[in-house]
Design a protein around this motif. Structure first.
Motif, PDB file in Angstrom:
ATOM      1  N   VAL A   5       0.875  -1.520   0.156  1.00 40.27           N
ATOM      2  CA  VAL A   5       0.217   0.290   0.137  1.00 40.27           C
ATOM      3  C   VAL A   5       1.198   0.706   0.014  1.00 40.27           C
ATOM      4  O   VAL A   5       1.503   1.287   1.083  1.00 40.27           O
ATOM      5  CB  VAL A   5      -1.141  -0.011   1.087  1.00 40.27           C
ATOM      6  CG1 VAL A   5      -1.639   1.346   1.583  1.00 40.27           C
ATOM      7  CG2 VAL A   5      -2.240  -1.567   0.967  1.00 40.27           C
ATOM      8  N   PHE A   6       0.289   2.220  -0.986  1.00 34.31           N
ATOM      9  CA  PHE A   6       1.246   3.347  -0.736  1.00 34.31           C
ATOM     10  C   PHE A   6       0.548   4.635   0.003  1.00 34.31           C
ATOM     11  O   PHE A   6      -0.736   4.953  -0.585  1.00 34.31           O
ATOM     12  CB  PHE A   6       1.704   3.928  -2.676  1.00 34.31           C
ATOM     13  CG  PHE A   6       2.856   3.289  -3.211  1.00 34.31           C
ATOM     14  CD1 PHE A   6       4.187   3.801  -2.982  1.00 34.31           C
ATOM     15  CD2 PHE A   6       2.879   2.431  -3.729  1.00 34.31           C
ATOM     16  CE1 PHE A   6       5.031   2.926  -3.749  1.00 34.31           C
ATOM     17  CE2 PHE A   6       3.346   1.528  -3.957  1.00 34.31           C
ATOM     18  CZ  PHE A   6       5.003   2.539  -3.864  1.00 34.31           C
ATOM     19  N   ALA A   7       0.998   5.051   0.747  1.00 30.99           N
ATOM     20  CA  ALA A   7       0.912   6.326   1.733  1.00 30.99           C
ATOM     21  C   ALA A   7       1.290   7.485   2.115  1.00 30.99           C
ATOM     22  O   ALA A   7       2.424   7.651   2.874  1.00 30.99           O
ATOM     23  CB  ALA A   7      -0.047   6.226   2.843  1.00 30.99           C
ATOM     24  N   LEU A  83      10.936  -4.609  -4.456  1.00 29.17           N
ATOM     25  CA  LEU A  83      11.298  -6.596  -5.207  1.00 29.17           C
ATOM     26  C   LEU A  83      10.815  -7.309  -4.055  1.00 29.17           C
ATOM     27  O   LEU A  83      11.345  -8.456  -4.041  1.00 29.17           O
ATOM     28  CB  LEU A  83      11.868  -6.035  -6.268  1.00 29.17           C
ATOM     29  CG  LEU A  83      11.660  -5.745  -7.197  1.00 29.17           C
ATOM     30  CD1 LEU A  83      13.418  -4.600  -7.984  1.00 29.17           C
ATOM     31  CD2 LEU A  83      10.861  -6.986  -8.066  1.00 29.17           C
ATOM     32  N   ARG A  84      11.930  -6.593  -2.928  1.00 30.07           N
ATOM     33  CA  ARG A  84      11.889  -7.419  -1.253  1.00 30.07           C
ATOM     34  C   ARG A  84      10.673  -7.951  -1.133  1.00 30.07           C
ATOM     35  O   ARG A  84      10.870  -8.671  -0.422  1.00 30.07           O
ATOM     36  CB  ARG A  84      12.534  -6.312  -0.348  1.00 30.07           C
ATOM     37  CG  ARG A  84      13.345  -6.869   0.697  1.00 30.07           C
ATOM     38  CD  ARG A  84      13.330  -5.507   1.466  1.00 30.07           C
ATOM     39  NE  ARG A  84      15.367  -4.958   0.754  1.00 30.07           N
ATOM     40  CZ  ARG A  84      15.291  -3.910   1.714  1.00 30.07           C
ATOM     41  NH1 ARG A  84      14.871  -3.063   2.083  1.00 30.07           N
ATOM     42  NH2 ARG A  84      17.243  -3.478   0.907  1.00 30.07           N
ATOM     43  N   ALA A  99       5.010   1.977 -11.057  1.00 31.28           N
ATOM     44  CA  ALA A  99       5.941   2.149 -10.905  1.00 31.28           C
ATOM     45  C   ALA A  99       6.352   0.570  -9.949  1.00 31.28           C
ATOM     46  O   ALA A  99       6.978  -0.753 -10.777  1.00 31.28           O
ATOM     47  CB  ALA A  99       6.950   2.598 -10.250  1.00 31.28           C
ATOM     48  N   ALA A 100       5.486   0.491  -8.897  1.00 33.25           N
ATOM     49  CA  ALA A 100       6.115  -0.783  -7.974  1.00 33.25           C
ATOM     50  C   ALA A 100       5.330  -2.018  -9.066  1.00 33.25           C
ATOM     51  O   ALA A 100       5.191  -3.291  -8.610  1.00 33.25           O
ATOM     52  CB  ALA A 100       5.284  -0.709  -6.179  1.00 33.25           C
ATOM     53  N   SER A 104       7.382  -5.907 -10.701  1.00 31.55           N
ATOM     54  CA  SER A 104       6.691  -6.513  -9.329  1.00 31.55           C
ATOM     55  C   SER A 104       5.759  -7.404 -10.219  1.00 31.55           C
ATOM     56  O   SER A 104       5.212  -8.605 -10.424  1.00 31.55           O
ATOM     57  CB  SER A 104       6.227  -6.117  -7.845  1.00 31.55           C
ATOM     58  OG  SER A 104       4.728  -5.266  -7.811  1.00 31.55           O
ATOM     59  N   ARG A 105       5.346  -7.031 -11.818  1.00 31.64           N
ATOM     60  CA  ARG A 105       4.469  -7.705 -12.215  1.00 31.64           C
ATOM     61  C   ARG A 105       2.497  -8.048 -11.462  1.00 31.64           C
ATOM     62  O   ARG A 105       2.507  -9.440 -11.317  1.00 31.64           O
ATOM     63  CB  ARG A 105       4.822  -9.481 -12.942  1.00 31.64           C
ATOM     64  CG  ARG A 105       6.403  -8.617 -13.902  1.00 31.64           C
ATOM     65  CD  ARG A 105       6.769 -10.381 -14.831  1.00 31.64           C
ATOM     66  NE  ARG A 105       7.470  -9.469 -15.476  1.00 31.64           N
ATOM     67  CZ  ARG A 105       8.186 -10.346 -16.130  1.00 31.64           C
ATOM     68  NH1 ARG A 105       8.275 -11.196 -16.336  1.00 31.64           N
ATOM     69  NH2 ARG A 105       9.425 -10.004 -17.392  1.00 31.64           N
ATOM     70  N   THR A 106       2.826  -7.202 -10.645  1.00 34.95           N
ATOM     71  CA  THR A 106       1.896  -7.264  -9.756  1.00 34.95           C
ATOM     72  C   THR A 106       0.216  -6.467 -10.180  1.00 34.95           C
ATOM     73  O   THR A 106       0.942  -5.450 -10.392  1.00 34.95           O
ATOM     74  CB  THR A 106       2.245  -6.743  -8.437  1.00 34.95           C
ATOM     75  OG1 THR A 106       2.939  -8.199  -7.422  1.00 34.95           O
ATOM     76  CG2 THR A 106       0.553  -7.283  -7.349  1.00 34.95           C
ATOM     77  N   PRO A 107      -0.771  -6.738 -10.205  1.00 30.20           N
ATOM     78  CA  PRO A 107      -2.175  -6.724  -9.959  1.00 30.20           C
ATOM     79  C   PRO A 107      -2.508  -4.910  -9.410  1.00 30.20           C
ATOM     80  O   PRO A 107      -1.813  -5.237  -8.600  1.00 30.20           O
ATOM     81  CB  PRO A 107      -2.799  -7.010  -9.576  1.00 30.20           C
ATOM     82  CG  PRO A 107      -2.646  -8.332 -10.009  1.00 30.20           C
ATOM     83  CD  PRO A 107      -0.984  -8.482  -9.680  1.00 30.20           C
ATOM     84  N   ILE A 108      -2.270  -3.956  -9.819  1.00 31.05           N
ATOM     85  CA  ILE A 108      -2.291  -2.506  -9.568  1.00 31.05           C
ATOM     86  C   ILE A 108      -3.944  -1.863  -9.467  1.00 31.05           C
ATOM     87  O   ILE A 108      -4.448  -1.962 -10.254  1.00 31.05           O
ATOM     88  CB  ILE A 108      -1.258  -1.436 -10.597  1.00 31.05           C
ATOM     89  CG1 ILE A 108      -0.753  -1.751 -10.529  1.00 31.05           C
ATOM     90  CG2 ILE A 108      -2.402  -0.530  -9.726  1.00 31.05           C
ATOM     91  CD1 ILE A 108       0.164  -0.982 -11.738  1.00 31.05           C
TER      92      ILE A 108
END
Length: 366
Positions: A5-7, A83-84, A99-100, A104-108
């Motif tokens: 989560v970005f805050a 990535l970590r 970007a994240a 990470s090839r992750t759903p956004i």
């Protein structure tokens, strides 16, 4: 599951904090990525949320070029932390979440509002698997865009998740029946604040002087520039996590910043916003005006006179509380939606049926 989560602002902390708690209670691993900005990390500490800092945002001399330079220096840290952690889904907005998720090839999942600047929408929309926004949002952001009846602030101010704490009066040093006004001055340092002007220094002083004739005045100065030596007002100096309790007990909230006006309106407190040079029409404010919970003013003398009139109106509190009961209780509890969307990894077709019923495809509404 691992949920990132970005805050990036205090408002983002409030938006996600209840969902983070519930997801952790359900056994998920959650990480909040944040930057040092205003009281953002203070709130994360107060609510005990797991976070890491990826950068700093200074509240001075802000510009589009300055933002670009700042962002460039932060993306490396975001990449390393993402990535970590290895998320299964990313929540946020703008280039940070984009970007994240891409790295990470992750759903956004983007949670947006009807802000005037197009930057966050433009850079993140192509990468989003799910975009959530209030139904009053005027933009159609594509096939992944879904709306709900309510506001982002319903994640933490909906009656199902927020109960005002009246003991805040003791912390403020005001009596149980003492009328007070909360005035918020914007630092105007965000990207969408570029070239805007709020209350001028003379208007700030005049407003405080006038309000102090009818109520105790507390001032929250985001830019932290005001001197109170010769002003009939007190600085609002409680922990920032208590601000919603303070607003709920106030007789009036007046500001040149949008978020606190929206919050006060949803709490059932008379909420007045000074637009100043801001000529943008926000869908959220238009809806709150329709519900009789907030008012906007282009001219300083109008907001000053209306504020004084409300403080002299003995029936104002009852009217606003009734409007809140009639309106806010029927809005969507956004925390329920965020939790369900996280557990579905942003896939609308995998949502609980009750959550699917609360969301509408934006493209089908146009």
């Amino acid at each position: 599951m691992r949920i990132l989560v970005f805050a990036n602002t205090p408002a983002h902390v409030h938006l996600y904090r209840n969902a983070v708690d519930r997801l952790q209670d359900a056994g998920h691993d959650v990480l909040v990525l944040t930057r040092e900005y205003a009281c953002t990390t203070d709130l994360l500490e107060y609510f005990g949320l797991p976070y890491r800092v990826y950068g700093t945002h200074e509240t001075a001399g802000y510009s589009t070029l300055g933002f670009a330079r700042e962002l460039g220096g932060q993306l490396g840290s975001i990449a390393t932390e993402t990535l970590r952690f290895g998320p299964d889904v990313v929540f946020g907005r703008g280039p940070y979440a984009a970007a994240a998720g891409t790295l990470s090839r992750t759903p956004i999942v983007l949670v947006l509002d009807d802000e005037p600047a197009d930057f966050n929408h433009t850079v993140s929309r192509p990468f989003a698997d799910c975009i959530l926004s209030p139904a009053v949002t005027r933009r159609d952001l594509g096939d992944a865009h879904y709306t709900f009846d309510g506001f982002k602030e319903c994640a933490y101010l909906h009656p199902e998740v927020f109960e005002p704490d009246g003991t805040v009066r003791e912390a403020l040093g005001v009596g149980p029946d003492e009328q007070y006004a909360l005035v918020r001055f914007n630092a105007l340092d965000a990207l969408h604040d570029t070239d805007l002007e709020g209350f001028s220094p003379d208007q700030r002083r005049d407003l405080i002087d006038r309000l102090a004739d009818r109520a105790t005045v507390f001032v929250s100065d985001e830019g932290d520039e005001m001197a109170f030596d010769d002003l009939p007002a007190r600085p609002y100096d409680l922990h920032p996590a208590l601000i919603h309790d303070a607003m709920a007990e106030a007789a009036l909230v007046v500001s040149d910043t949008g978020t606190m006006v929206t919050e006060a309106a949803l709490l059932g407190t008379p909420a007045f916003r000074y637009r100043g040079t801001d000529d943008h029409e926000y869908g959220e404010f238009r809806e709150l005006e329709r519900a009789g919970l907030a008012e906007q003013f282009d001219a300083y003398d109008r907001i000053r006179d209306r504020s004084l009139a409300i403080l002299a109106d003995a029936d104002a509190e009852r009217r606003w509380r009734k409007r809140r009961r009639d309106y806010v209780g029927d809005l969507v509890n956004l925390t329920d939606v965020l939790v369900d969307v996280a557990e579905s990894r942003g896939a609308i077709d995998r949502l609980e049926s009750s959550t699917r019923r609360s969301l509408r495809a934006r493209s089908a509404m146009t």
